[in-house]
Design an enzyme around this catalytic site. Structure first.
Site, PDB file in Angstrom:
ATOM      1  N   ARG A  77      -2.465  -2.071  -3.472  1.00  0.00           N
ATOM      2  CA  ARG A  77      -3.649  -1.242  -3.218  1.00  0.00           C
ATOM      3  C   ARG A  77      -3.524   0.008  -4.090  1.00  0.00           C
ATOM      4  O   ARG A  77      -2.591   0.797  -3.919  1.00  0.00           O
ATOM      5  CB  ARG A  77      -3.726  -0.834  -1.747  1.00  0.00           C
ATOM      6  CG  ARG A  77      -4.944   0.016  -1.522  1.00  0.00           C
ATOM      7  CD  ARG A  77      -4.922   0.742  -0.204  1.00  0.00           C
ATOM      8  NE  ARG A  77      -6.135   1.510  -0.071  1.00  0.00           N
ATOM      9  CZ  ARG A  77      -6.228   2.627   0.629  1.00  0.00           C
ATOM     10  NH1 ARG A  77      -5.195   3.100   1.265  1.00  0.00           N
ATOM     11  NH2 ARG A  77      -7.363   3.270   0.698  1.00  0.00           N
TER      12      ARG A  77
ATOM     13  N   ARG B 234      -9.636  16.506   6.679  1.00  0.00           N
ATOM     14  CA  ARG B 234     -10.397  16.924   5.484  1.00  0.00           C
ATOM     15  C   ARG B 234     -11.779  17.415   5.874  1.00  0.00           C
ATOM     16  O   ARG B 234     -12.411  16.864   6.783  1.00  0.00           O
ATOM     17  CB  ARG B 234     -10.551  15.738   4.520  1.00  0.00           C
ATOM     18  CG  ARG B 234      -9.268  15.369   3.826  1.00  0.00           C
ATOM     19  CD  ARG B 234      -9.425  14.106   3.011  1.00  0.00           C
ATOM     20  NE  ARG B 234      -8.615  13.041   3.555  1.00  0.00           N
ATOM     21  CZ  ARG B 234      -8.717  11.757   3.238  1.00  0.00           C
ATOM     22  NH1 ARG B 234      -9.622  11.366   2.354  1.00  0.00           N
ATOM     23  NH2 ARG B 234      -7.939  10.859   3.792  1.00  0.00           N
TER      24      ARG B 234
ATOM     25  N   ARG C 165      -8.336  10.247  19.553  1.00  0.00           N
ATOM     26  CA  ARG C 165      -8.128  10.032  20.994  1.00  0.00           C
ATOM     27  C   ARG C 165      -7.798  11.351  21.683  1.00  0.00           C
ATOM     28  O   ARG C 165      -8.314  11.648  22.761  1.00  0.00           O
ATOM     29  CB  ARG C 165      -6.979   9.027  21.210  1.00  0.00           C
ATOM     30  CG  ARG C 165      -7.384   7.606  20.925  1.00  0.00           C
ATOM     31  CD  ARG C 165      -6.202   6.716  20.764  1.00  0.00           C
ATOM     32  NE  ARG C 165      -5.549   6.963  19.492  1.00  0.00           N
ATOM     33  CZ  ARG C 165      -4.795   6.088  18.849  1.00  0.00           C
ATOM     34  NH1 ARG C 165      -4.568   4.910  19.392  1.00  0.00           N
ATOM     35  NH2 ARG C 165      -4.251   6.370  17.697  1.00  0.00           N
TER      36      ARG C 165
ATOM     37  N   HIS D  56     -12.263   3.918  -0.456  1.00  0.00           N
ATOM     38  CA  HIS D  56     -12.359   2.934   0.636  1.00  0.00           C
ATOM     39  C   HIS D  56     -13.196   1.741   0.196  1.00  0.00           C
ATOM     40  O   HIS D  56     -13.755   1.022   1.033  1.00  0.00           O
ATOM     41  CB  HIS D  56     -13.023   3.510   1.911  1.00  0.00           C
ATOM     42  CG  HIS D  56     -12.236   4.561   2.623  1.00  0.00           C
ATOM     43  ND1 HIS D  56     -12.834   5.600   3.285  1.00  0.00           N
ATOM     44  CD2 HIS D  56     -10.905   4.728   2.787  1.00  0.00           C
ATOM     45  CE1 HIS D  56     -11.913   6.363   3.842  1.00  0.00           C
ATOM     46  NE2 HIS D  56     -10.727   5.858   3.542  1.00  0.00           N
TER      47      HIS D  56
ATOM     48  N   GLU E 271      -8.221  -4.378   5.013  1.00  0.00           N
ATOM     49  CA  GLU E 271      -8.057  -4.139   3.575  1.00  0.00           C
ATOM     50  C   GLU E 271      -6.955  -5.011   2.991  1.00  0.00           C
ATOM     51  O   GLU E 271      -7.057  -5.475   1.858  1.00  0.00           O
ATOM     52  CB  GLU E 271      -7.756  -2.653   3.327  1.00  0.00           C
ATOM     53  CG  GLU E 271      -8.975  -1.780   3.558  1.00  0.00           C
ATOM     54  CD  GLU E 271      -8.654  -0.304   3.612  1.00  0.00           C
ATOM     55  OE1 GLU E 271      -8.110   0.134   4.641  1.00  0.00           O
ATOM     56  OE2 GLU E 271      -8.941   0.403   2.643  1.00  0.00           O
TER      57      GLU E 271
ATOM     58  N   ASN F 177       0.865  -1.175   0.000  1.00  0.00           N
ATOM     59  CA  ASN F 177       0.000   0.000   0.000  1.00  0.00           C
ATOM     60  C   ASN F 177       0.904   1.228   0.000  1.00  0.00           C
ATOM     61  O   ASN F 177       1.385   1.664   1.044  1.00  0.00           O
ATOM     62  CB  ASN F 177      -0.886  -0.045   1.246  1.00  0.00           C
ATOM     63  CG  ASN F 177      -1.817   1.139   1.332  1.00  0.00           C
ATOM     64  OD1 ASN F 177      -1.735   2.075   0.535  1.00  0.00           O
ATOM     65  ND2 ASN F 177      -2.700   1.110   2.311  1.00  0.00           N
TER      66      ASN F 177
ATOM     67  N   ASN G  32      -8.933   7.915   9.902  1.00  0.00           N
ATOM     68  CA  ASN G  32      -8.451   9.272   9.664  1.00  0.00           C
ATOM     69  C   ASN G  32      -9.168   9.844   8.439  1.00  0.00           C
ATOM     70  O   ASN G  32      -9.638  10.968   8.443  1.00  0.00           O
ATOM     71  CB  ASN G  32      -6.942   9.220   9.460  1.00  0.00           C
ATOM     72  CG  ASN G  32      -6.303  10.501   9.927  1.00  0.00           C
ATOM     73  OD1 ASN G  32      -6.978  11.389  10.455  1.00  0.00           O
ATOM     74  ND2 ASN G  32      -5.020  10.618   9.705  1.00  0.00           N
TER      75      ASN G  32
END
Ligand code: AMP
Length: 407
Positions: free
Chosen positions: A94, A244, A287, A183, A387, A13, A214
């Protein structure tokens, strides 16, 4: 050839500033080795490699993707694993944007690499990095089939009314402007896992999947087929994310350009890297955001409320689009680990048949689980995404089903 690695798939990836890799068994899902190359191009880079019970970590300058992959290959070799002799059946890449060209996993040849490069205008941060990953991996492992699995592919089935932006059709067609979604590998994997968990045929289920990491996206899936998703031409549309903005009046872009004298690059930077939770609260890690909320930080509270508000808006929209839903599933870093987000995004929806059970929601587990109450008409689940495994399986399947895999 090591017996343990025989039949495995190397999943790569290659992102904009980091590269993840994992050697994984497609049948068992066992991860044999994995690594992360991060902060590429920054003053101090890092490579972490996990293998069996061992772990290696190096902090060093990683000037570019090629250098990072070469360093990683050296570390892997030093720990005694020869990738060329490991019995790897495929390298699964990916790939972010398949545009209107790639809807299925494909064997990667020179023509495919060229097409992915051409699609770079649609994903300028991701596709060029993907191409470098492919080039380095093909040069290092030329005798193993390389397979591309696209983030956009699962959303190829979006009906025209969901995929089309209401802008001049000629302009849209000329420039390939439509909603592609991202995604997809995660949404497809998680929706299949949710059906399996419930012991139901996926063809019978209306599902909403909330991938909250994220980057974050929602999808509406009917009978295993995606009918809507929150990301669009680029991964900027939709939910509020770590950095974003998600949905925004396009007039804001024009306004910033005309009245704040911001150039295209500055607006890109603002909306992609300095907006979302980070733009509102100064932090993008969820978090940390929750810690700030707990301390009474007002900006953090507003960021959290905006995040939840947007999420509820999408759940409501997809409930109606699907004409009722059987299962809502949370996944990815925030969705899998954060009970507050799960509780608040579905709070007060008893009249719609959605009731989250507090104890189940608060219990910690890394396994797929139900968090709705026994009386809830809609099943609410938490399903860990994977994934890498989905890519490994797609690559192995393509190789297995192909009489003469191209290398
Ligand atoms: P991902 O992109 O799927 O890796 O998700 C990253 C996001 O998940 C970050 O915002 C993390 O703060 C968040 N996350 C990871 N673990 C937890 C946790 N235990 N509680 C809350 N958020 C978490």
């Amino acid at each position: 050839m090591s017996e343990s690695t025989a039949g495995s798939v190397l999943v790569l990836n290659s992102g904009s500033s980091s590269i993840k890799f994992q050697l994984i068994h497609p049948d068992t899902g066992e991860s044999l080795a994995s690594g992360l190359i991060e902060r590429i191009g920054e003053p101090s880079g890092r490579i972490v490699y996990h293998h069996g019970d061992g772990a290696e970590e190096r902090n060093c300058l990683i000037p570019d993707h090629r250098a990072g992959l070469t360093m990683a290959a050296n570390i892997i070799a030093e720990t005694g694993l020869d990738l060329r002799e490991a019995g790897i059946v495929a390298v699964g890449h990916r790939l972010v944007h398949g545009g209107d060209i790639f809807y299925e996993p494909v064997f990667i040849d020179n023509a495919v690499v060229q097409s992915i490069s051409i699609l770079s205008s649609l994903a300028p941060l991701h596709n060029p990095a993907n191409v470098i990953g492919i080039e380095v991996a093909r040069a290092a492992l030329p005798d193993i089939p390389h397979v591309g699995v696209f983030d956009t592919a699962f959303f190829h089935t979006l009906p025209p009314e969901a995929a089309t932006y209401a802008i001049d059709r000629d302009v849209a067609e000329k420039h390939g402007i439509r909603r592609y979604g991202f995604h997809g590998t995660s949404h497809q994997y998680v929706s299949a896992q949710a059906a399996e968990f419930l012991g139901k045929d996926i063809a019978e289920l209306n599902q909403i999947v909330l991938h909250l990491g994220n980057g974050a996206s929602a999808s509406a899936i009917s009978g295993g087929r995606a009918i809507d998703t929150s990301m669009g031409l680029t991964p900027l549309e939709g939910l509020v994310m770590g950095t974003r903005c998600g949905d925004i009046d396009p007039g804001v872009v024009l306004y910033l350009h005309q009245n704040a004298s911001l150039g295209v690059g500055q607006i890109d930077d603002l909306l992609n890297r300095h907006s979302g939770v980070k733009g509102l609260a100064g932090v993008n890690d969820f978090r940390t955001l929750l810690t700030l909320v707990g301390e009474g930080d007002e900006s953090a509270k507003l960021a959290y409320d905006v995040y939840i508000h947007r999420l509820r808006k999408y759940v409501g929209a997809y409930l109606v689009e699907l004409g009722g839903v059987d299962v809502i599933t949370f996944t990815a870093g925030v969705g899998e680990n954060n009970p507050d987000v799960r509780r608040d995004s579905l709070a007060g929806l008893g009249r719609l048949g959605i009731v989250v059970d507090n104890d189940r929601n608060n219990s910690n587990s890394s396994a797929a689980r139900r968090i709705s109450s026994d009386g809830s008409d809609v099943q609410v689940l938490v399903v860990p995404t994977n994934e890498e495994l989905a890519i490994a399986r797609a690559a192995a399947k393509l190789v297995k089903g192909s009489a003469a895999p191209q290398v």
